[in-house]
Design an enzyme around this catalytic site. Structure first.
Site, PDB file in Angstrom:
ATOM      1  N   LYS A 251      -6.861  -3.364  36.024  1.00 26.31           N
ATOM      2  CA  LYS A 251      -5.465  -3.756  35.860  1.00 26.31           C
ATOM      3  C   LYS A 251      -4.989  -4.265  37.206  1.00 26.31           C
ATOM      4  CE  LYS A 251      -1.733  -2.207  36.888  1.00 26.31           C
ATOM      5  NZ  LYS A 251      -0.688  -1.294  37.317  1.00 26.31           N
TER       6      LYS A 251
ATOM      7  N   ASP B 234       8.138 -26.404   7.593  1.00 27.46           N
ATOM      8  CA  ASP B 234       7.160 -25.500   6.990  1.00 27.46           C
ATOM      9  C   ASP B 234       5.885 -26.224   6.577  1.00 27.46           C
ATOM     10  OD1 ASP B 234       8.032 -26.922   4.801  1.00 27.46           O
ATOM     11  OD2 ASP B 234       8.386 -25.169   3.534  1.00 27.46           O
TER      12      ASP B 234
ATOM     13  N   GLY C 186       7.901 -31.598  -5.441  1.00 24.95           N
ATOM     14  CA  GLY C 186       8.673 -32.596  -6.166  1.00 24.95           C
ATOM     15  C   GLY C 186       7.730 -33.698  -6.645  1.00 24.95           C
TER      16      GLY C 186
ATOM     17  N   ARG D  26      -7.095  -5.931  32.016  1.00 23.40           N
ATOM     18  CA  ARG D  26      -5.667  -6.024  31.716  1.00 23.40           C
ATOM     19  C   ARG D  26      -5.017  -7.064  32.630  1.00 23.40           C
ATOM     20  NH1 ARG D  26      -4.091  -0.121  32.397  1.00 23.40           N
ATOM     21  NH2 ARG D  26      -2.007  -1.004  32.234  1.00 23.40           N
TER      22      ARG D  26
ATOM     23  N   ALA E 130      16.042 -24.841   8.333  1.00 25.21           N
ATOM     24  CA  ALA E 130      17.121 -23.879   8.107  1.00 25.21           C
ATOM     25  C   ALA E 130      16.968 -23.105   6.804  1.00 25.21           C
ATOM     26  CB  ALA E 130      18.469 -24.602   8.114  1.00 25.21           C
TER      27      ALA E 130
ATOM     28  N   ARG F 231      10.758 -16.595  -0.039  1.00 29.35           N
ATOM     29  CA  ARG F 231       9.474 -16.255  -0.647  1.00 29.35           C
ATOM     30  C   ARG F 231       8.504 -15.586   0.338  1.00 29.35           C
ATOM     31  NH1 ARG F 231       8.799 -22.180  -3.218  1.00 29.35           N
ATOM     32  NH2 ARG F 231      10.382 -22.632  -1.655  1.00 29.35           N
TER      33      ARG F 231
ATOM     34  N   ASN G 119     -19.871  -2.583  46.264  1.00 28.40           N
ATOM     35  CA  ASN G 119     -20.489  -1.869  45.157  1.00 28.40           C
ATOM     36  C   ASN G 119     -19.613  -0.681  44.777  1.00 28.40           C
ATOM     37  OD1 ASN G 119     -23.149  -1.485  43.531  1.00 28.40           O
ATOM     38  ND2 ASN G 119     -22.514   0.539  44.240  1.00 28.40           N
TER      39      ASN G 119
ATOM     40  N   ASN H  51      -3.769   5.229  41.163  1.00 29.50           N
ATOM     41  CA  ASN H  51      -2.778   4.266  41.643  1.00 29.50           C
ATOM     42  C   ASN H  51      -1.342   4.693  41.358  1.00 29.50           C
ATOM     43  OD1 ASN H  51      -3.282   3.922  38.876  1.00 29.50           O
ATOM     44  ND2 ASN H  51      -2.509   1.822  38.921  1.00 29.50           N
TER      45      ASN H  51
ATOM     46  N   ARG I  34     -16.485  16.057  50.010  1.00 26.90           N
ATOM     47  CA  ARG I  34     -16.838  17.129  49.095  1.00 26.90           C
ATOM     48  C   ARG I  34     -17.148  18.403  49.875  1.00 26.90           C
ATOM     49  NH1 ARG I  34     -22.596  14.851  49.218  1.00 26.90           N
ATOM     50  NH2 ARG I  34     -22.160  12.741  48.545  1.00 26.90           N
TER      51      ARG I  34
HETATM   52  C1  UD1 Z   1      10.714 -29.656  -0.701  1.00 30.28           C
HETATM   53  C2  UD1 Z   1      11.073 -30.904  -1.496  1.00 30.28           C
HETATM   54  C3  UD1 Z   1       9.914 -31.238  -2.445  1.00 30.28           C
HETATM   55  C4  UD1 Z   1       8.630 -31.415  -1.640  1.00 30.28           C
HETATM   56  C5  UD1 Z   1       8.364 -30.204  -0.754  1.00 30.28           C
HETATM   57  C6  UD1 Z   1       7.217 -30.505   0.197  1.00 30.28           C
HETATM   58  C7  UD1 Z   1      13.508 -30.944  -1.813  1.00 30.28           C
HETATM   59  C8  UD1 Z   1      14.614 -30.647  -2.744  1.00 30.28           C
HETATM   60  N1  UD1 Z   1      12.288 -30.688  -2.264  1.00 30.28           N
HETATM   61  O1  UD1 Z   1      10.597 -28.587  -1.616  1.00 30.28           O
HETATM   62  O2  UD1 Z   1      10.200 -32.420  -3.154  1.00 30.28           O
HETATM   63  O3  UD1 Z   1       7.552 -31.641  -2.518  1.00 30.28           O
HETATM   64  O4  UD1 Z   1       9.519 -29.880   0.041  1.00 30.28           O
HETATM   65  O5  UD1 Z   1       6.797 -29.363   0.859  1.00 30.28           O
HETATM   66  O6  UD1 Z   1      13.730 -31.438  -0.732  1.00 30.28           O
HETATM   67  N2  UD1 Z   1      15.580 -26.440   4.478  1.00 30.28           N
HETATM   68  C9  UD1 Z   1      16.703 -26.472   5.258  1.00 30.28           C
HETATM   69  N3  UD1 Z   1      17.916 -26.179   4.675  1.00 30.28           N
HETATM   70  C10 UD1 Z   1      18.028 -25.866   3.373  1.00 30.28           C
HETATM   71  C11 UD1 Z   1      16.866 -25.848   2.577  1.00 30.28           C
HETATM   72  C12 UD1 Z   1      15.654 -26.151   3.168  1.00 30.28           C
HETATM   73  O7  UD1 Z   1      16.648 -26.738   6.454  1.00 30.28           O
HETATM   74  O8  UD1 Z   1      19.172 -25.610   2.948  1.00 30.28           O
HETATM   75  C13 UD1 Z   1      14.282 -26.719   5.125  1.00 30.28           C
HETATM   76  C14 UD1 Z   1      13.304 -25.551   5.018  1.00 30.28           C
HETATM   77  O9  UD1 Z   1      13.399 -24.704   6.159  1.00 30.28           O
HETATM   78  C15 UD1 Z   1      11.955 -26.233   4.936  1.00 30.28           C
HETATM   79  C16 UD1 Z   1      12.277 -27.585   4.338  1.00 30.28           C
HETATM   80  O10 UD1 Z   1      13.663 -27.792   4.466  1.00 30.28           O
HETATM   81  O11 UD1 Z   1      11.380 -26.408   6.215  1.00 30.28           O
HETATM   82  C17 UD1 Z   1      11.863 -27.654   2.862  1.00 30.28           C
HETATM   83  O12 UD1 Z   1      12.575 -26.662   2.158  1.00 30.28           O
HETATM   84  P1  UD1 Z   1      11.909 -25.800   1.008  1.00 30.28           P
HETATM   85  O13 UD1 Z   1      12.932 -24.891   0.446  1.00 30.28           O
HETATM   86  O14 UD1 Z   1      10.637 -25.233   1.457  1.00 30.28           O
HETATM   87  O15 UD1 Z   1      11.648 -26.964  -0.065  1.00 30.28           O
HETATM   88  P2  UD1 Z   1      10.552 -27.021  -1.192  1.00 30.28           P
HETATM   89  O16 UD1 Z   1      11.019 -26.241  -2.373  1.00 30.28           O
HETATM   90  O17 UD1 Z   1       9.227 -26.693  -0.641  1.00 30.28           O
HETATM   91 CA    CA Z   2       8.484 -25.922   1.276  1.00 34.80          CA
END
Ligand code: UD1
Ligand code: CA
Length: 461
Positions: A351, A103, A140, A333, A10, A15, A377, A386, A440
């Protein structure tokens, strides 16, 4: 072990600077989220919950699978808050909840299995998967206590200079049992970012003596989180390499592996040879001993054994049967089918054209909405007309038909078995089997007509 998987997806992904959610970016033809869902399936999660934000409908549509449920996180208030949002969907689930990040698409299911075995072996309530990063920035940091146990996880933003040098980092993969989920209630908002950090449950576990551990397993590549376009490119590069290596281990030759793009859903048969700059996309299947020459793109197509696809050809949603040859510079296609040993040559566009066994369209043709039998051929420059401006019509060429060069077939039209069409004809009426059709104007000869005119192209003495 009974497993429920919560996939956090979510986040806003600011970025990425994209107009759509981060987890829907594709890596080798599969969205990052799909890759993670696939991993969840491979660890045999009996429940898969995707936490999505304001784009939940888009995300739901992108997955369209019945084994997944969705939890809404209205506002992206952090990873901790995201997991809280999944609680309702978890219901009274009694097993192990595994948290994955939407992600992190390179994650391999074997690593999670290994992690879960450790979690179970040590009877933890909470485990976190960590890895050693060459460059830990952005992740982290895992803070260990004097005895080597895990004390807390400190996010980059909150880390002091000493903590920043720690290379053991959080992968974002966790396993939680029973009481660990309750720790979520203790998380306080992080003032610096205005978010609830899931990582804070580690310190909370230490405080309440809930049994927790961090396992430093797996490789850095595998846990790479994709937050920027640059990371997306790097993750794609790694995934590409992984896929090409897999097929080359299974007996496929790549002349220049670095320039080939193979989507995750593609399969390639043994002893096939793939030349440079080839794109194999979607759920394309390549049979054994096929040769794909340079600059070819094949999308969702089925390529039979021993087929040769020559240079600069595009094939979409079509079938090429065994021993056939297509290209150079051909375009198949959607809805086309090239039969066994048939030949489609240069500058031929198909196609919804079905070409029977051993038939040939070797040069410069457009064949659309066409059914062509066996051993037909098609002469150079043959065009199926078409489209009448409103509707599409079908051309049928039965077995053994011979179409002379530069013929137009004005559909709907049918040419019967074994008949011949003289070069340069415009065929507007059906041709019965075994006939010759010609349309022709008769050639005229005016003897001596050029007399007195300058003779062109006369060779100089
Ligand atoms: C997070 C971790 C970090 C870790 C890293 C690994 C936290 C605070 N930090 O950081 O320790 O090293 O992932 O990749 O957890 N998401 C939600 N809702 C939100 C925020 C995020 O669903 O409100 C989801 C994002 O879509 C994503 C995942 O959580 O898939 C991680 O969020 P992201 O903001 O990328 O965290 P990082 O800063 O990468
Ligand atoms: Ca991340």
């Amino acid at each position: 072990m009974s497993i429920a998987c919560v996939i956090l997806a979510a986040g806003l992904g600011k970025r990425m600077k994209a107009g759509y959610p981060k987890v829907l970016h594709e890596i080798c033809g599969v969205t990052m989220l799909e890759s993670v869902v696939d991993t969840a399936r491979r660890i045999k999660a009996e429940k898969i919950i995707v936490v999505a934000g304001k784009h939940i409908d888009l995300i739901r549509k992108s997955l369209s699978a019945e084994d997944i449920s969705f939890a809404l996180q209205k506002e992206a208030r952090g990873t901790g808050h995201a997991l809280m949002c999944a609680r309702k969907e978890l219901g009274g689930f009694k097993g192990t909840t595994v948290v994955l990040n939407g992600d992190a698409p390179l994650l391999e299911h074997e690593t999670i299995r290994k992690f879960l075995r450790l979690h179970q072996r040590d009877r933890n309530s909470l485990s976190v998967l960590s890895f050693k990063a060459n460059d830990p920035s952005g992740y982290g940091r895992v803070i260990r206590d004097g005895a080597g146990g895990v004390a807390s996880i400190i996010e980059e933003k909150d880390a002091g200079p000493d903590q920043k040098t720690i290379r053991e980092v959080n992968s974002g993969v966790y396993a939680l049992n029973g009481e660990a989920l309750l720790l979520l209630d203790a998380i306080r908002i992080n003032r610096a970012k205005g978010e609830y950090y899931l990582t804070d449950i580690i310190a909370e576990a230490a405080r309440r003596r809930v049994k927790a551990a961090a396992y430093c397993i797996g490789t850095e590549e595998e846990f790479m989180g994709v937050n920027t376009r640059d990371e997306l490119r790097r993750a794609s590069f790694l995934m590409r390499k992984r896929i090409v290596n897999k097929w080359s281990e299974r007996g496929v030759t790549f002349i220049d592996p670095g320039s080939v793009f193979v989507h995750a859903g593609v399969t390639i048969g043994r002893d096939s040879v793939i030349y440079p700059n080839v794109y194999l996309e979607g759920n394309t299947k390549i049979g054994r001993k096929a040769t794909i020459f340079p600059n070819v793109r094949i999308v969702n197509a089925d390529i039979g054994a021993g087929v040769v696809i020559k240079d600069s050809t595009v094939i979409e949603e079509s079938q090429v049967r065994k021993g056939a040859s297509v290209g150079p510079f051909a375009h198949l296609r959607p809805g086309s089918q090239v039969g066994d040993r048939a030949k489609v040559g240069n500058f031929v566009e198909l196609k919804k054209a079905v070409i029977g066994k051993d038939s040939k369209a070797s040069h410069l043709s457009y064949l659309g909405d066409t059914r062509i039998g066996r051993g037909v051929n098609i002469g150079a420059g043959t065009i199926t007309c078409n489209y009448d401006g409103t509707h599409k019509h079908t051309t049928v060429l039965e077995d053994g038909v011979f179409v002379g060069s530069d013929t137009q077939l004005v559909a709907p039209v049918k040419v019967g078995r074994g008949s011949y069409i003289g070069a340069g004809s415009t065929i507007t009426k059906d041709v019965p089997p075994g006939a010759l059709a010609l349309s022709r104007t008769v050639q005229r000869i005016i003897p001596g007509w050029a007399k007195g005119k300058k003779i062109r192209g006369k060779p100089k003495k």
